[in-house]
Scaffold this active site. Structure first.
Site, mmCIF file in Angstrom:
data_model
loop_
_atom_site.group_PDB
_atom_site.id
_atom_site.type_symbol
_atom_site.label_atom_id
_atom_site.label_comp_id
_atom_site.label_asym_id
_atom_site.label_seq_id
_atom_site.Cartn_x
_atom_site.Cartn_y
_atom_site.Cartn_z
ATOM 1 N N SER A 14 1.049 -1.314 0.069
ATOM 2 C CA SER A 14 0.143 -0.211 -0.048
ATOM 3 C C SER A 14 0.903 1.274 0.029
ATOM 4 C CB SER A 14 -0.977 0.122 1.312
ATOM 5 O OG SER A 14 -0.222 0.149 2.230
ATOM 6 N N ASN A 15 2.021 0.946 0.465
ATOM 7 C CA ASN A 15 2.962 2.519 0.406
ATOM 8 C C ASN A 15 3.488 2.498 -0.926
ATOM 9 O OD1 ASN A 15 3.684 4.020 3.074
ATOM 10 N ND2 ASN A 15 3.449 1.592 4.009
ATOM 11 N N MET A 92 10.335 -6.835 3.989
ATOM 12 C CA MET A 92 10.735 -7.424 5.268
ATOM 13 C C MET A 92 11.896 -8.703 5.287
ATOM 14 S SD MET A 92 8.514 -6.132 6.845
ATOM 15 C CE MET A 92 7.038 -5.468 7.113
ATOM 16 N N ASN A 109 13.593 3.536 4.129
ATOM 17 C CA ASN A 109 12.837 2.654 4.616
ATOM 18 C C ASN A 109 11.911 3.520 5.408
ATOM 19 O OD1 ASN A 109 11.316 0.189 5.385
ATOM 20 N ND2 ASN A 109 12.503 0.427 7.456
ATOM 21 N N HIS A 111 9.002 3.039 8.646
ATOM 22 C CA HIS A 111 8.711 1.943 9.776
ATOM 23 C C HIS A 111 7.506 2.769 10.726
ATOM 24 C CE1 HIS A 111 10.118 -0.899 12.807
ATOM 25 N NE2 HIS A 111 9.930 0.210 13.788
HETATM 26 C C1 GAR Z 1 4.007 -0.515 6.810
HETATM 27 O O1 GAR Z 1 3.181 -0.276 7.932
HETATM 28 C C2 GAR Z 1 5.469 -0.367 6.906
HETATM 29 O O2 GAR Z 1 5.696 0.831 7.735
HETATM 30 C C3 GAR Z 1 5.872 -1.635 7.570
HETATM 31 O O3 GAR Z 1 5.309 -2.825 7.064
HETATM 32 C C4 GAR Z 1 4.030 -2.112 6.396
HETATM 33 C C5 GAR Z 1 3.932 -2.635 5.015
HETATM 34 O O4 GAR Z 1 2.684 -2.250 4.426
HETATM 35 N N1 GAR Z 1 7.159 -1.661 7.754
HETATM 36 C C6 GAR Z 1 7.935 -2.217 8.596
HETATM 37 O O5 GAR Z 1 7.399 -2.541 9.676
HETATM 38 C C7 GAR Z 1 9.417 -2.318 8.483
HETATM 39 N N2 GAR Z 1 10.317 -2.614 9.988
HETATM 40 P P1 GAR Z 1 2.518 -2.157 2.842
HETATM 41 O O6 GAR Z 1 3.090 -3.398 2.173
HETATM 42 O O7 GAR Z 1 0.819 -2.057 2.540
HETATM 43 O O8 GAR Z 1 3.049 -0.826 2.366
#
Ligand code: GAR
Length: 192
Positions: A14-15, A92, A109, A111
């Site tokens: 989603s990001n 991840m 990144n 977080h």
């Molecule tokens: C997001 O909340 C991001 O901040 C987190 O994983 C999610 C990914 O969502 N990242 C971490 O925890 C890194 N340590 P997305 O795939 O929908 O963007």
């Protein structure tokens, strides 16, 4: 010159979606070009989303591979593409030191917590379980550690009135989606 960007994802993306939208028709349009979306997970939902934007996608499955071998394959993949920045958007996997060295200060990144207080997976669960009144979304450079690199920007999220994890995640992700592109815009335009 527009920065050449590779976005790395492992799942939902989603990001990544928010960044692609801004690069397509929003605040990132004149500062960067998304050259590639890369995933270590063939089932990452975000790969389909990236394709719907017409962006090139490549997956090298990391499962069962040694970290060094996998990271070498990714470096080889990126080498001819002249990538300026790698954006980790829910990627991840810990990245090998030689990979970090190749792209020092060029891997960024997001977080879902203050990286000085919580590292790893589950930043919103951590905030919920510890009944925090506020949490901080962090955009940072990636170094050899897990969520330990220099902080570029943090934004505070008031979660004092939220009673479920779902509410926190929803509000947190909404902030992530706005913040990530805004931080990247500032970074890239300062380098023009
Ligand atoms: C997001 O909340 C991001 O901040 C987190 O994983 C999610 C990914 O969502 N990242 C971490 O925890 C890194 N340590 P997305 O795939 O929908 O963007």
């Amino acid at each position: 010159m527009k920065k050449r960007i590779a976005i790395f994802i492992s799942g939902r993306g989603s990001n990544m979606d928010a960044i692609l939208r801004q690069a397509h028709e929003g605040i990132l349009r004149d500062v960067c070009e998304i050259v590639l979306v890369f995933s270590n997970n063939p089932d990452a939902k975000g790969l389909e989303t990236a394709k719907s934007y017409g962006i090139a996608t490549i997956c090298i499955p990391s499962k069962g591979k040694k970290r060094e071998d996998f990271d070498r394959a990714v470096i080889d993949l990126l080498a001819p593409l002249q990538i300026d920045y790698i954006i980790l958007a829910g990627y991840m996997r810990l990245i090998s030191p030689f990979f970090i060295k190749t792209y020092r200060d060029r891997i960024i990144n997001i977080h879902p917590a203050d990286t000085r207080a919580f590292q790893g997976v589950g930043g919103y669960d951590w905030a919920f379980e510890n009944k925090l009144k506020k949490t901080h979304i962090t955009v940072h450079y990636v170094d050899e550690g897990m969520d330990t690199g220099d902080i570029i920007e943090q934004r505070e999220l008031d979660i004092s009135k939220m009673t479920t994890l779902g509410q926190i995640e929803k509000a947190g992700l909404a902030l992530e989606h706005i913040m990530f592109s805004e931080v990247l815009r500032k970074l890239f335009e300062n380098e023009q």
